[in-house]
Design a protein around this motif. Structure first.
Motif, PDB file in Angstrom:
ATOM      1  N   ARG A 111       0.824  -1.202   0.000  1.00 33.08           N
ATOM      2  CA  ARG A 111       0.000   0.000   0.000  1.00 33.08           C
ATOM      3  C   ARG A 111       0.866   1.263   0.000  1.00 33.08           C
ATOM      4  N   GLN A 113       1.839   1.880  -3.575  1.00 28.78           N
ATOM      5  CA  GLN A 113       0.707   2.485  -4.281  1.00 28.78           C
ATOM      6  C   GLN A 113       0.603   3.967  -3.936  1.00 28.78           C
ATOM      7  N   GLY A 122       1.229   7.438  -6.471  1.00 30.77           N
ATOM      8  CA  GLY A 122       0.270   8.528  -6.620  1.00 30.77           C
ATOM      9  C   GLY A 122       0.853   9.875  -6.233  1.00 30.77           C
ATOM     10  N   LYS A 147      -6.494  -1.116  -0.846  1.00 32.68           N
ATOM     11  CA  LYS A 147      -6.239  -0.393  -2.091  1.00 32.68           C
ATOM     12  C   LYS A 147      -7.227   0.755  -2.256  1.00 32.68           C
ATOM     13  N   ASP A 148      -8.474   0.497  -1.905  1.00 35.85           N
ATOM     14  CA  ASP A 148      -9.500   1.535  -2.037  1.00 35.85           C
ATOM     15  C   ASP A 148      -9.222   2.706  -1.112  1.00 35.85           C
ATOM     16  N   SER A 176      -6.555   4.698  -2.739  1.00 37.44           N
ATOM     17  CA  SER A 176      -7.121   5.363  -3.922  1.00 37.44           C
ATOM     18  C   SER A 176      -7.976   6.554  -3.524  1.00 37.44           C
ATOM     19  N   GLN A 177      -8.745   6.411  -2.448  1.00 36.72           N
ATOM     20  CA  GLN A 177      -9.572   7.517  -1.970  1.00 36.72           C
ATOM     21  C   GLN A 177      -8.706   8.710  -1.594  1.00 36.72           C
ATOM     22  N   ASP A 185      -7.247  10.200  -4.851  1.00 33.72           N
ATOM     23  CA  ASP A 185      -8.276  10.927  -5.600  1.00 33.72           C
ATOM     24  C   ASP A 185      -8.521  12.292  -4.986  1.00 33.72           C
TER      25      ASP A 185
END
Length: 348
Positions: free
Chosen positions: A264, A267, A271, A336-337, A340-341, A344
């Motif tokens: 994570r 990831q 980003g 992961k979500d 991603s949140q 974003d």
């Protein structure tokens, strides 16, 4: 979007199940429970050290402090990095338990160099009875800046310490995160690299609260037992520590959780690199990122529900364009979500 600390994450369900199972019936206290016998064997097997002494203690500050006290005389000094947890975040507990001082070795990325360490060592034990004598070296792996010592870097530091007759302690609060990132064995990262004692962390990696103190030098073991008891850190209902560590080590759960946290972080770093105003200060190597971003961006993120620490200022008050340092830490349960949140929102 909770990235304040891996301390804040939940304990793994298998750990909680192990605690419930351990709660049945009666068991001898103070480490004489049968689960501890299995844990001792597990740790020795993992470290490829059949003679290692293995003890459990409830938190990292106690693990570091009691281990260092067992290696240090009150007239000595412990050598550590200038950002070491034992220096910045343990309320002088190492000094309290050892009676000694800490000598800080300068770093730029959280990692000491052999040259910097040597310079500090040469600066001590040269005033006879009037100055502090040389005590052990303490290394943090993962470092407090999210960086990792390579095996060669650990060997270089321990070799430097050994030249002066010094032992080495490894603060492994995030031991599993470093191990999986290096893809090496516990033995390679510890005793084979010259490390004498290890604070083998579990609390930051899915346990309710327990660390293992692993001692490769048998001369230290009995003193550790006495100091743990004298310091009030020998838990009477010890089976609840043993059960956590047993579940942690069973079937490689500890490694699975560390890999998840590290993934994570990868990831998250990918980003961050795409954001115009966010700059990572160190290349993230495990599960922690330090980054710089304007105050207005920190305020926007935190006001929208992201949770992380701003390390060097108030995100609410001041020049909105002033760069401030944030710290992001991923734990085993981050999804992961969830990442991603956060990303974003960052790019929104």
């Amino acid at each position: 979007m909770y990235f304040a600390s891996d301390n804040a994450g939940p304990a793994h369900p298998r750990v909680m199940e192990a605690l419930i199972a351990a709660n049945a019936g009666y068991a001898m206290g103070y480490g004489a429970d049968p689960i501890m016998d299995e844990v001792r064997a597990q740790v020795r097997d993992i470290f490829e050290a059949p003679e290692a002494a293995v003890y459990l203690i409830i938190n990292g500050t106690a693990a570091n402090s009691v281990l260092l006290a067992s290696m240090t005389q009150p007239w000595e000094t412990v050598f550590c990095s200038d950002c070491a947890h034992i220096h910045e975040d343990e309320c002088n507990a190492p000094e309290f338990f050892t009676g000694a001082k800490l000598t800080l070795v300068p770093t730029t990325d959280g990692k000491m160099t052999p040259g910097g360490l040597r310079q500090k060592i040469l600066g001590e034990q040269n005033r006879g009875v009037h100055g502090p004598q040389r005590g052990p070296l303490s290394i943090t792996q993962v470092t407090e800046k999210g960086t990792i010592y390579s095996l060669d870097e650990i060997r270089a530091l321990t070799t430097t310490a050994q030249e002066f007759g010094m032992q080495t302690h490894l603060d492994g609060a995030r031991f599993a995160n470093a191990l999986t990132a290096l893809d090496c064995t516990p033995a390679e990262m510890t005793w084979r690299a010259g490390v004498d004692t290890v604070s083998f962390g579990g609390t930051k990696n899915g346990l309710l609260g327990v660390e293992a103190c692993v001692i490769f030098d048998p001369d230290i073991a009995w003193e550790f037992e006495l100091r743990r008891k004298r310091g009030g850190h020998l838990l009477s209902k010890h089976r609840y520590l043993s059960a956590q560590m047993q579940a942690y080590l069973a079937d490689g759960l500890w490694l699975d959780m560390a890999r998840a946290a590290n993934a994570r972080c990868v990831q998250l770093a990918e980003g961050l690199r795409k954001h115009n105003t966010a700059k990572m200060l160190f290349e993230p190597q495990a599960n922690m990122i330090f980054f710089e971003m304007p105050r207005r961006e920190h305020k926007r993120m935190l006001d929208a529900g992201a949770v992380y620490y701003v390390m060097n200022g108030d995100h609410e008050v001041g020049d909105p364009d002033e760069p401030l340092i944030g710290r992001l830490v991923c734990d085993w349960s981050m999804t992961k979500d969830g990442v991603s949140q956060f990303l974003d929102l960052l790019h929104g």
